[in-house]
Design an enzyme around this catalytic site. Structure first.
Site, PDB file in Angstrom:
ATOM      1  N   THR A   1      70.837 131.340  34.818  1.00 26.53           N
ATOM      2  CA  THR A   1      69.493 132.183  35.342  1.00 26.53           C
ATOM      3  C   THR A   1      68.658 131.207  36.073  1.00 26.53           C
ATOM      4  O   THR A   1      68.196 131.658  37.198  1.00 26.53           O
ATOM      5  CB  THR A   1      69.053 133.040  34.233  1.00 26.53           C
ATOM      6  OG1 THR A   1      69.770 133.807  33.607  1.00 26.53           O
ATOM      7  CG2 THR A   1      67.984 133.997  34.655  1.00 26.53           C
ATOM      8  N   SER A   2      68.562 130.152  35.693  1.00 27.58           N
ATOM      9  CA  SER A   2      67.401 129.150  36.078  1.00 27.58           C
ATOM     10  C   SER A   2      67.932 129.004  37.912  1.00 27.58           C
ATOM     11  O   SER A   2      67.226 128.824  38.462  1.00 27.58           O
ATOM     12  CB  SER A   2      67.146 127.962  35.457  1.00 27.58           C
ATOM     13  OG  SER A   2      66.672 128.631  34.129  1.00 27.58           O
TER      14      SER A   2
END
Length: 32
Positions: A4-5
């Protein structure tokens, strides 16, 4: 979380800044 990062670095960065700001705020109010 790492995936997600990578896909949304701006979201992760914003969450990090908000978390850091909250910690500093709590520490500041705690000292006072």
């Amino acid at each position: 979380i790492s995936g997600t990062s990578m896909s949304c670095p701006h979201v992760a960065g914003r969450a990090y800044v908000l978390d850091t700001s909250l910690r500093v705020y709590l520490l500041d109010t705690g000292l006072r």
